[in-house]
Design a protein around this motif. Sequence first.
Motif, PDB file in Angstrom:
ATOM      1  N   GLN A 105      -6.839  33.648  24.871  1.00 52.62           N
ATOM      2  CA  GLN A 105      -6.432  32.320  25.354  1.00 52.62           C
ATOM      3  C   GLN A 105      -7.143  31.985  26.484  1.00 52.62           C
ATOM      4  OE1 GLN A 105      -2.106  31.989  25.074  1.00 52.62           O
ATOM      5  NE2 GLN A 105      -2.009  29.728  25.090  1.00 52.62           N
ATOM      6  N   ALA A 154       4.564  34.286  32.098  1.00 50.51           N
ATOM      7  CA  ALA A 154       3.430  34.023  31.595  1.00 50.51           C
ATOM      8  C   ALA A 154       2.166  34.106  32.465  1.00 50.51           C
ATOM      9  CB  ALA A 154       3.320  32.420  31.183  1.00 50.51           C
ATOM     10  N   SER A 211       7.716  34.243  23.393  1.00 53.74           N
ATOM     11  CA  SER A 211       6.286  34.357  23.227  1.00 53.74           C
ATOM     12  C   SER A 211       5.690  33.090  22.921  1.00 53.74           C
ATOM     13  CB  SER A 211       6.081  35.132  21.751  1.00 53.74           C
ATOM     14  OG  SER A 211       6.005  36.735  22.346  1.00 53.74           O
ATOM     15  N   LYS A 212       6.350  32.356  22.124  1.00 53.86           N
ATOM     16  CA  LYS A 212       6.124  30.919  21.750  1.00 53.86           C
ATOM     17  C   LYS A 212       5.871  30.124  23.101  1.00 53.86           C
ATOM     18  CE  LYS A 212       6.134  26.974  19.038  1.00 53.86           C
ATOM     19  NZ  LYS A 212       6.148  26.376  17.454  1.00 53.86           N
ATOM     20  N   ILE A 248       5.615  31.261  26.252  1.00 59.38           N
ATOM     21  CA  ILE A 248       4.446  31.430  26.951  1.00 59.38           C
ATOM     22  C   ILE A 248       3.192  31.090  26.412  1.00 59.38           C
ATOM     23  CG2 ILE A 248       3.355  33.829  27.647  1.00 59.38           C
ATOM     24  CD1 ILE A 248       5.816  34.871  27.924  1.00 59.38           C
ATOM     25  N   TYR A 249       2.925  31.158  25.179  1.00 56.99           N
ATOM     26  CA  TYR A 249       1.772  30.711  24.416  1.00 56.99           C
ATOM     27  C   TYR A 249       1.513  29.038  24.783  1.00 56.99           C
ATOM     28  CZ  TYR A 249      -1.881  29.471  21.386  1.00 56.99           C
ATOM     29  OH  TYR A 249      -3.196  29.205  20.561  1.00 56.99           O
ATOM     30  N   ILE A 250       2.466  28.309  24.908  1.00 59.78           N
ATOM     31  CA  ILE A 250       2.501  26.776  25.320  1.00 59.78           C
ATOM     32  C   ILE A 250       2.180  26.725  26.676  1.00 59.78           C
ATOM     33  CG2 ILE A 250       3.799  24.771  25.437  1.00 59.78           C
ATOM     34  CD1 ILE A 250       5.417  25.743  22.882  1.00 59.78           C
ATOM     35  N   SER A 263       3.075  37.402  22.787  1.00 56.80           N
ATOM     36  CA  SER A 263       2.080  36.964  24.031  1.00 56.80           C
ATOM     37  C   SER A 263       2.078  37.828  24.816  1.00 56.80           C
ATOM     38  CB  SER A 263       2.727  35.635  24.641  1.00 56.80           C
ATOM     39  OG  SER A 263       2.527  34.414  23.797  1.00 56.80           O
TER      40      SER A 263
END
Lengths: 265, 637
Positions: B232, A46, A10-11, A13-15, B289
């Motif tokens: 986002q 992503a 998840s992190k 994908i966020y980045i 996410s």
Amino acid sequence: MQDHLDELESKTIYILREAYNRIKPLGMLWSIGKDSTALLWCIRKAFYGRVPFPMIQLDTGMEEDEVYEFRDQLVKEWGFELKIEQCPPEEEMDQTLPPATRAAARKTEGLKNLLAREKYKGIIVGIRRDEQSMRAKERVFSPRRFDGTWNYKDQPAEFWDQYKTDFPEDTHVRIHPILHWREIDIWRYTQRENIPIVPLYLSRNGMRFRSLGEKNITFPIKSDASTIEEIIAELEVTKTSERAGRSMDSETEDSFERLRQSGYM
Amino acid sequence: MTDKKEKTGAEKVGVVIVGHVDHGKSTLIGRLLHDTDSLMDGKFEEVQASCKRRNVPFEWSFLLDAFQAERDQAVTIDTTQIWFKSKKRPYVIIDAPGHREFLKNMISGASFADAAILVVDAAEGVREQTKRHAYILHLLGLRQVVVAINKMDSVGYAEKRFNEVKGEVTEYLSGINIVPQAIIPIAAREGVNIATQSDKMPWHKGFSLLEQLDTFSPAAPPVEKPLRFPVQDVYRFDGRRIIVGRITSGVVRKGDTLLFSPSNRSATVTSIEKWNAPHDILSAQAGESIGITLDQPIYAARGDVASHAEQAPMLTHDFRANIFWLGKEPLRAGKRYKIKLATAEATVTVQSVDRVIDTGDLARTEKDFVAVNEMAVVTFHSRETVALDPFADNRDTGRVVIIEHQDVVGGGIVNMDGLADLRALRQATQENLTAVDHLLTAHDRAVRNGHRGMVVWLTGLSGAGKSTLAMRVEHALHTKGLQTYVLDGDNVRRGLNADLSFSTKDRSENIRRIGEVAALMADAGLIVITAFISPFLVDRRAARVAAGGSFHEVYVKADLDTCEKRDPKGLYKKARSGAIDDFTGISSPYEPPETPELVVDTAACDVDDCVGMIVDHVLENAQELLQKNYKEAAAER
């Protein structure tokens, strides 16, 4: 409930989504190894199956045959854009560098040429903090001058998942979406998600590659791990560092620092 | 569960080691790695060789200080992370530089931690950096803290000295609301009380440091808090609009109706999207996410926060934050910055530096700027409405980073005590309007009166001429046939606000009630002129919100000297003698309007001109709008 691997993913994908939203144009260095291939998989997650920017291979012509085969196979299966950048020859490198470091520096120069030509503002790289103590000090969004140099003595503040995404004209930014993963996480994730790997990682005749690089400067380790499950079991107990088979890391105390400072990944 | 853990690996705990320079942070880390057998083969020898090359005694910090410059100068420049395992679980140790000049790197590292070890030298006791770092742990919201009183060998393992230092640390920490889970005497270089309990200090009955760490848990994502889903990006790869982001708190379910703030639009979740998901996703929670699709094509963009309507974030233009400042240029009142709050960005002005905190004794310092590496409480004003939460309620939507010249120069946690939530005000106003306007509209009243209702809000220092102008303007407008009324201290304080004192809180309530009453009177069709100092932007903004579009702020401007010379009620004299507390301009600030509809300068212009300017402004707006309405109505017919 999210488990440990879900959190890492998840992190990442966020980045990746931050990078895609804030930095254009964007490209990713795909070394065809386990880390950048797992990262490529996260990119497909992503962006809902798409790879919305090119993959770049910095090619020295020195990879193992299986690596090239795997590359061509995956491009065909997953259908993404691959750019192959031929790196300049070793004779053109800084001759004060020790030999293996000098060989590795070819990729730095290849990247510089690519940046000068294609004007990428963001380069995604699949490095991890636990690989190497210089990489442990990296930021997720890490600015470079246009010549690629890293001002590691004055890195930007980076906290609360807020990244530096605005830069002066002559700068590009390295984006490190899997900086927080460990080697063992990559393997567990590769296993869970069924991500393809270059077969050289698996043991044949008591030897396997733990870290995959060019054949002149990377060496296999002794290992009987012939499945991912066995690799994970091996990593649980090993006392050997991941990059022990990479000669450029340890030729002299500062060889890797010099490489990274001048723009190596 | 066990089965799952074997496949994914146990949850790691991030531990940051902080404390004053040379109190033994790096040695402690080296010890933890060594005593848990976590060092890779050859690493110890490599450090040995590197020390030998530099002719220095064996230095554990070389494990972490990888840069040549760090080794050569024996100083940690940047933060780093290194892994080790206890029998219970993996840890990532975050080494944070102690030097004041590398505070930005210390924070960059510490922000990843689930727990902290505060290292204090037993001989030296609490020092400057001990306090600064502890204060930052507090600002970062770290709750799991253990204090290690190090170098106990240098004080002969004496219980008495331990208790002295323990008292010193506890006193400081309690001042910033940190309650350490344990305070442990250790000797890192000797390995005493690190991985196992030692018999050197039989008087210490607690855990060793590592045993204490094993009682901590990874900071879990706040699933039980109200939903916050900062947008986002919006993707249209396959014709569908997928709104993507990471949920920062709470849970979203398929079929939920979401409210997007600050745009205040709603739509229902038709699907939760993850690529390659084995089945239909019914819900997702904090930390994930995801992407969502909606039943309506509402405009939702990066920076919006989705929530459930009944537990929405606050909407505001003004917020206060406890900040740490990293910029080389000081932060000053009146300066403009960019902030990032979750995925939102806004341009803010520093309204006021409320106090600068000396992290040494937690004393307030009165000054109007914040220098590099200082902590402060600052009030910001944003031109755009921002959606946020107080940090105490919700972490990720309750903290901001501050940007200047493309660099992150500070961070802060939001505190909304005493500041207005515009959502509540707006809702209240909307309820009023529906109640009043059931059968008659504002337009009907305007037609009857020949003009629309308006609030003409005069603000300025005492003695600037507000009351005089209010009376003269009312008279002039009345003569021209307009329906008018003046609200001033005389008619409000006697009845409506007779229960209010002159405390800061009651003064604010005084203005709030006047704002609401003025809004109602304007809604009834009157031109309402108010004459109050109303020194605070926040209060006037609330009045503006209450009155909707009919609010006109008039800044009655006169410098303090002029006002004090006029002193019509003798109040300045009293204030100077100390007979009046918190007198605006003398002992309490006046915040001038940023974008008033009209400015009249009574120091520069005579009264007739000032009255004329206000009357013209009122006539123009109260009647022009009406004429426009007539035209629109005629066009519709």
